[in-house]
Enzyme design. Structure first.
Site, PDB file in Angstrom:
ATOM      1  N   SER A 146      33.316   2.455  66.763  1.00 33.14           N
ATOM      2  CA  SER A 146      33.902   3.581  66.035  1.00 33.14           C
ATOM      3  C   SER A 146      33.014   4.794  66.255  1.00 33.14           C
ATOM      4  O   SER A 146      31.789   4.644  66.418  1.00 33.14           O
ATOM      5  CB  SER A 146      33.961   3.279  64.526  1.00 33.14           C
ATOM      6  OG  SER A 146      34.276   4.452  63.799  1.00 33.14           O
ATOM      7  N   TYR A 160      29.549   0.314  57.199  1.00 32.39           N
ATOM      8  CA  TYR A 160      30.524   0.188  58.294  1.00 32.39           C
ATOM      9  C   TYR A 160      29.983   0.866  59.559  1.00 32.39           C
ATOM     10  O   TYR A 160      30.019   0.284  60.651  1.00 32.39           O
ATOM     11  CB  TYR A 160      31.846   0.837  57.872  1.00 32.39           C
ATOM     12  CG  TYR A 160      32.873   0.980  58.972  1.00 32.39           C
ATOM     13  CD1 TYR A 160      33.677  -0.090  59.344  1.00 32.39           C
ATOM     14  CD2 TYR A 160      33.062   2.204  59.629  1.00 32.39           C
ATOM     15  CE1 TYR A 160      34.631   0.037  60.349  1.00 32.39           C
ATOM     16  CE2 TYR A 160      34.008   2.355  60.621  1.00 32.39           C
ATOM     17  CZ  TYR A 160      34.794   1.272  60.983  1.00 32.39           C
ATOM     18  OH  TYR A 160      35.732   1.406  61.974  1.00 32.39           O
TER      19      TYR A 160
HETATM   20  P1  NAP Z   1      43.962  -2.336  60.453  1.00 34.28           P
HETATM   21  O1  NAP Z   1      45.167  -1.497  60.683  1.00 34.28           O
HETATM   22  O2  NAP Z   1      43.381  -2.427  59.079  1.00 34.28           O
HETATM   23  O3  NAP Z   1      44.271  -3.806  61.004  1.00 34.28           O
HETATM   24  C1  NAP Z   1      43.275  -4.754  60.860  1.00 34.28           C
HETATM   25  C2  NAP Z   1      43.617  -5.993  61.644  1.00 34.28           C
HETATM   26  O4  NAP Z   1      42.470  -6.850  61.581  1.00 34.28           O
HETATM   27  C3  NAP Z   1      44.775  -6.762  61.044  1.00 34.28           C
HETATM   28  O5  NAP Z   1      45.433  -7.428  62.097  1.00 34.28           O
HETATM   29  C4  NAP Z   1      44.088  -7.739  60.113  1.00 34.28           C
HETATM   30  O6  NAP Z   1      44.794  -8.963  59.917  1.00 34.28           O
HETATM   31  C5  NAP Z   1      42.818  -8.031  60.893  1.00 34.28           C
HETATM   32  N1  NAP Z   1      41.696  -8.435  60.042  1.00 34.28           N
HETATM   33  C6  NAP Z   1      41.218  -7.869  58.917  1.00 34.28           C
HETATM   34  N2  NAP Z   1      40.178  -8.562  58.437  1.00 34.28           N
HETATM   35  C7  NAP Z   1      39.993  -9.597  59.288  1.00 34.28           C
HETATM   36  C8  NAP Z   1      39.104 -10.682  59.342  1.00 34.28           C
HETATM   37  N3  NAP Z   1      38.162 -10.874  58.408  1.00 34.28           N
HETATM   38  N4  NAP Z   1      39.237 -11.573  60.349  1.00 34.28           N
HETATM   39  C9  NAP Z   1      40.181 -11.425  61.295  1.00 34.28           C
HETATM   40  N5  NAP Z   1      41.064 -10.422  61.306  1.00 34.28           N
HETATM   41  C10 NAP Z   1      40.963  -9.520  60.309  1.00 34.28           C
HETATM   42  O7  NAP Z   1      42.759  -1.868  61.401  1.00 34.28           O
HETATM   43  P2  NAP Z   1      42.753  -0.867  62.669  1.00 34.28           P
HETATM   44  O8  NAP Z   1      42.681   0.527  62.161  1.00 34.28           O
HETATM   45  O9  NAP Z   1      43.777  -1.246  63.636  1.00 34.28           O
HETATM   46  O10 NAP Z   1      41.281  -1.177  63.252  1.00 34.28           O
HETATM   47  C11 NAP Z   1      41.070  -2.063  64.340  1.00 34.28           C
HETATM   48  C12 NAP Z   1      39.631  -1.877  64.807  1.00 34.28           C
HETATM   49  O11 NAP Z   1      39.414  -0.528  65.197  1.00 34.28           O
HETATM   50  C13 NAP Z   1      38.578  -2.196  63.734  1.00 34.28           C
HETATM   51  O12 NAP Z   1      37.485  -2.842  64.317  1.00 34.28           O
HETATM   52  C14 NAP Z   1      38.183  -0.828  63.240  1.00 34.28           C
HETATM   53  O13 NAP Z   1      36.887  -0.801  62.697  1.00 34.28           O
HETATM   54  C15 NAP Z   1      38.283  -0.009  64.510  1.00 34.28           C
HETATM   55  N6  NAP Z   1      38.451   1.428  64.263  1.00 34.28           N
HETATM   56  C16 NAP Z   1      39.555   1.904  63.618  1.00 34.28           C
HETATM   57  C17 NAP Z   1      39.639   3.268  63.362  1.00 34.28           C
HETATM   58  C18 NAP Z   1      40.820   3.889  62.659  1.00 34.28           C
HETATM   59  O14 NAP Z   1      40.752   5.100  62.307  1.00 34.28           O
HETATM   60  N7  NAP Z   1      41.895   3.167  62.409  1.00 34.28           N
HETATM   61  C19 NAP Z   1      38.611   4.137  63.775  1.00 34.28           C
HETATM   62  C20 NAP Z   1      37.521   3.597  64.411  1.00 34.28           C
HETATM   63  C21 NAP Z   1      37.428   2.245  64.665  1.00 34.28           C
HETATM   64  P3  NAP Z   1      45.938  -9.117  58.769  1.00 34.28           P
HETATM   65  O15 NAP Z   1      47.149  -8.399  59.306  1.00 34.28           O
HETATM   66  O16 NAP Z   1      46.121 -10.589  58.662  1.00 34.28           O
HETATM   67  O17 NAP Z   1      45.384  -8.478  57.526  1.00 34.28           O
END
Ligand code: NAP
Length: 251
Positions: A146, A160
């Site tokens: 991130s 985080y």
């Molecule tokens: P999200 O929309 O919250 O989706 C999270 C996904 O991870 C869901 O499929 C969820 O499964 C799964 N998950 C949550 N906790 C878990 C665990 N303990 N074990 C296995 N799976 C788990 O997240 P996202 O925004 O797509 O983020 C994906 C990645 O990108 C993360 O690593 C995040 O830190 C990174 N990121 C995101 C952003 C942003 O702005 N969105 C920015 C920087 C980095 P369920 O559907 O079963 O809950």
């Protein structure tokens, strides 16, 4: 036209957000996709159905990456699905916005268990299968970091940000460790992306609220991150390893 590689990609957290978008695009690129999910089985099944609709192959496997037994079961399921060619360490969590002096031990331990230990354990299992040193034929590992790793996320979630800093170091170190064993390791640092992760941290509108701080003046989409991930998975990125790419609108 799908170029079926017959190779499996494991995507942790493939049920929603960036993982979901990556699963759909990786299937279109010819991968057999293992869609990991923590609890939302319906969302994971929807991704599998979407892939099967376009004649792709996918399975959903419940795996909390904060739990080693779940990780071992995830890789066992993948072994039965086909030869492993790639891992996307996508699963990640945030917490409610707090200063460090307000954070509980449980919160910090869970943050590190999911975002850091989980990613390292998944990579360990992938290397055991893909490394030429272990009889494998190589592969790719993509780690989701991130821009918080660089910004530090003060007054929000420094824990985080620190977990993602660890992912950056891990990406470089593991990348060097397995570079001569057929495995490329790369990271992506997304900026503010429009997914449900912000709601899970208690602030659904966070990305939109901060969009004016982004040089491009907008949030990014899950597809824009998935495009970069699937490129890293492809042979187009054959000389890219031990590095991290910002996909952040300049943030
Ligand atoms: P999200 O929309 O919250 O989706 C999270 C996904 O991870 C869901 O499929 C969820 O499964 C799964 N998950 C949550 N906790 C878990 C665990 N303990 N074990 C296995 N799976 C788990 O997240 P996202 O925004 O797509 O983020 C994906 C990645 O990108 C993360 O690593 C995040 O830190 C990174 N990121 C995101 C952003 C942003 O702005 N969105 C920015 C920087 C980095 P369920 O559907 O079963 O809950």
């Amino acid at each position: 036209m799908r170029a079926d590689t017959n190779r499996v990609v494991i995507i942790t957290g493939g049920s929603r957000g960036i993982g979901r978008a990556t699963a759909l695009k990786a299937a279109a690129a010819g991968f057999r996709v293992v869609v990991g999910y923590a609890s939302n089985e319906a969302a994971a099944n929807e991704v599998v159905a979407g892939i099967e609709t376009t004649n792709g192959k996918a399975i959903a496997v419940k795996c909390d990456v904060g739990n080693e037994a779940d990780i071992l079961a995830l890789f066992k399921a993948a072994d039965e699905f086909g030869p492993l060619g790639a891992l996307v360490n996508n699963a990640g969590i945030v917490g409610p916005s707090l200063r460090v002096d307000q954070m509980s031990t449980d919160r910090i331990v869970r943050m590190m268990a999911v975002n850091v230990t989980g990613s390292i354990l998944c990579a360990r299992e992938a290397v055991k299968r893909m490394s030429t040193k272990h009889g494998g034929t190589g592969g790719v590992i993509v780690n989701l970091s991130s821009v918080a790793a660089k910004l530090g996320a003060p007054n929000t979630y420094v824990d985080y940000a620190a977990s993602k800093g660890a992912i950056d170091s891990f990406t470089i170190g593991l990348g060097h460790e397995v570079a001569a064993e057929g495995i490329r390791v790369a990271g992506i640092r997304p900026g503010l992306i429009d997914t449900e992760i912000h709601a899970s941290g208690g602030e659904p509108d966070r990305a939109q609220r901060l969009a004016h701080n982004v040089p491009m003046k907008r949030v990014g989409t899950a597809d824009e991150i998935a495009n970069a991930i699937v490129w890293l998975l492809s042979d187009e990125a054959s000389y890219v390893t031990a590095t991290i790419i910002d996909v952040s609108g300049g943030r």
